[in-house]
Design a protein around this motif. Structure first.
Motif, PDB file in Angstrom:
ATOM      1  N   GLN A  53      -1.577  18.023   3.999  1.00  0.00           N
ATOM      2  CA  GLN A  53      -1.801  18.493   5.362  1.00  0.00           C
ATOM      3  C   GLN A  53      -1.842  20.006   5.366  1.00  0.00           C
ATOM      4  N   TYR A 110      -1.054  12.110   0.925  1.00  0.00           N
ATOM      5  CA  TYR A 110      -1.871  12.973   1.769  1.00  0.00           C
ATOM      6  C   TYR A 110      -1.460  14.425   1.551  1.00  0.00           C
ATOM      7  N   TYR A 134       0.825  -1.199   0.000  1.00  0.00           N
ATOM      8  CA  TYR A 134       0.000   0.000   0.000  1.00  0.00           C
ATOM      9  C   TYR A 134       0.863   1.254   0.000  1.00  0.00           C
ATOM     10  N   MET A 181      -6.740  21.294   9.306  1.00  0.00           N
ATOM     11  CA  MET A 181      -7.498  20.310   8.529  1.00  0.00           C
ATOM     12  C   MET A 181      -7.002  18.892   8.741  1.00  0.00           C
ATOM     13  N   GLY A 182      -5.839  18.743   9.334  1.00  0.00           N
ATOM     14  CA  GLY A 182      -5.311  17.402   9.510  1.00  0.00           C
ATOM     15  C   GLY A 182      -4.832  16.795   8.204  1.00  0.00           C
ATOM     16  N   LEU A 183      -4.586  15.506   8.241  1.00  0.00           N
ATOM     17  CA  LEU A 183      -4.135  14.778   7.055  1.00  0.00           C
ATOM     18  C   LEU A 183      -5.348  14.356   6.234  1.00  0.00           C
ATOM     19  N   TYR A 215      -4.610   6.736  -3.262  1.00  0.00           N
ATOM     20  CA  TYR A 215      -3.840   5.658  -2.690  1.00  0.00           C
ATOM     21  C   TYR A 215      -3.727   4.513  -3.699  1.00  0.00           C
ATOM     22  N   PHE A 240       2.438  14.648   1.990  1.00  0.00           N
ATOM     23  CA  PHE A 240       3.120  13.500   2.590  1.00  0.00           C
ATOM     24  C   PHE A 240       2.768  12.233   1.835  1.00  0.00           C
ATOM     25  N   GLU A 295       0.904  -0.483  10.273  1.00  0.00           N
ATOM     26  CA  GLU A 295       1.044   0.945  10.504  1.00  0.00           C
ATOM     27  C   GLU A 295       1.678   1.583   9.283  1.00  0.00           C
ATOM     28  N   GLN A 296       1.417   2.879   9.113  1.00  0.00           N
ATOM     29  CA  GLN A 296       1.942   3.602   7.966  1.00  0.00           C
ATOM     30  C   GLN A 296       3.297   4.215   8.293  1.00  0.00           C
ATOM     31  N   TYR A 345       0.305   5.768  -0.254  1.00  0.00           N
ATOM     32  CA  TYR A 345      -0.699   6.811  -0.077  1.00  0.00           C
ATOM     33  C   TYR A 345      -0.089   8.184  -0.357  1.00  0.00           C
ATOM     34  N   PHE A 376       5.733   7.214   7.015  1.00  0.00           N
ATOM     35  CA  PHE A 376       5.599   8.458   6.278  1.00  0.00           C
ATOM     36  C   PHE A 376       6.950   8.989   5.800  1.00  0.00           C
ATOM     37  N   GLY A 377       6.892   9.678   4.661  1.00  0.00           N
ATOM     38  CA  GLY A 377       8.061  10.399   4.187  1.00  0.00           C
ATOM     39  C   GLY A 377       8.187  11.741   4.888  1.00  0.00           C
ATOM     40  N   PRO A 378       9.238  12.497   4.567  1.00  0.00           N
ATOM     41  CA  PRO A 378       9.498  13.766   5.254  1.00  0.00           C
ATOM     42  C   PRO A 378       8.642  14.920   4.765  1.00  0.00           C
ATOM     43  N   ARG A 382       6.932  20.565   0.684  1.00  0.00           N
ATOM     44  CA  ARG A 382       6.212  21.817   0.903  1.00  0.00           C
ATOM     45  C   ARG A 382       6.040  22.510  -0.432  1.00  0.00           C
TER      46      ARG A 382
END
Lengths: 115, 111
Positions: free
Chosen positions: A37, A35, A31, A41-43, A48, A90, A103-104, A33, A106-108, A111
């Protein structure tokens, strides 16, 4: 292991320009994804993929396209950038959804500013 | 519609002042609940997964608990380095199994 890497880290675009964000993972995850952010608003899930050659829409897919030609890479494209797409993006990956440990990772982040 | 709500939005603590963060969820069937930590300018980092009501997991000063409606992240005697945004996400049984994230709690621990 590098984990999840994203290219580029920063980018400034003018309205109407196009660009592609690259995500790569070296954990052999099924998987992947994308996202965005935004403050307050959150992620929010854009698109995906549950495996090589497959993609699906998330919560906020409009204005974005994706491709998963290789298992380790997941590309996010903006065909005609708009100021509303200014955000931090992300990428994440995980084992397949029914795995015990999914669990996921994440990359850094990238921006992106659209002027 | 599946929903995940985190509270408070922001929390300021003095070093050593214990507290709890809340993640309440309304889902059709919970397969797993995840807690992540996110430092400024970085991607979220996995902390815990909880699968069933009554389950607890600990890591240093953090303890996560789960009930049928909510999860708590307890922070005991926090230190300034615990300052971060804490995110929870829920994975629902069936469908795509894609986690849904809450908006996070921003924690600042003052020395």
């Amino acid at each position: 292991n590098a984990g999840v890497t994203q290219t580029p880290k920063f980018r400034v675009l003018k309205t109407g320009q196009s660009m592609t964000l690259l995500c790569a993972q070296d954990m052999n995850h099924e998987y992947m994804y994308w996202y965005r952010q935004d403050p307050g608003m959150g992620l929010r899930l854009i698109h995906y993929s549950v495996g090589e050659g497959t993609t699906a829409k998330g919560e906020v897919p409009d204005g974005y396209n994706v491709s998963r030609l290789k298992k380790q890479n997941f590309l996010l494209g903006l065909e005609s950038a708009a100021p509303s797409q200014t955000s931090v993006y992300f990428c994440a990956s995980s084992h397949q959804g029914l795995a015990t440990y999914n669990e996921q990772f994440f990359g850094p982040g990238t921006r992106l500013t659209v002027l | 519609e599946d929903q995940v709500t985190q509270s408070p939005e922001a929390l300021r603590l003095q070093e050593g002042e214990s507290s709890s963060l809340n993640c309440s969820y309304t889902v059709s069937g919970l397969r797993g609940l995840f807690w992540y930590r996110q430092d400024p300018g970085k991607g979220p980092e996995f902390l815990f997964t909880l699968y069933s009501a009554g389950e607890e997991k600990e890591k240093e000063r953090l303890k996560a608990t789960l009930t049928k409606k909510e999860s708590f992240l307890h922070i005991t005697a926090p230190k300034p380095e615990d300052s971060a945004t804490y995110l929870c996400a829920v994975q629902v049984i069936g469908g795509s199994y894609i986690p849904t994230f809450g908006r996070g709690t921003s924690l600042i621990v003052h020395p």
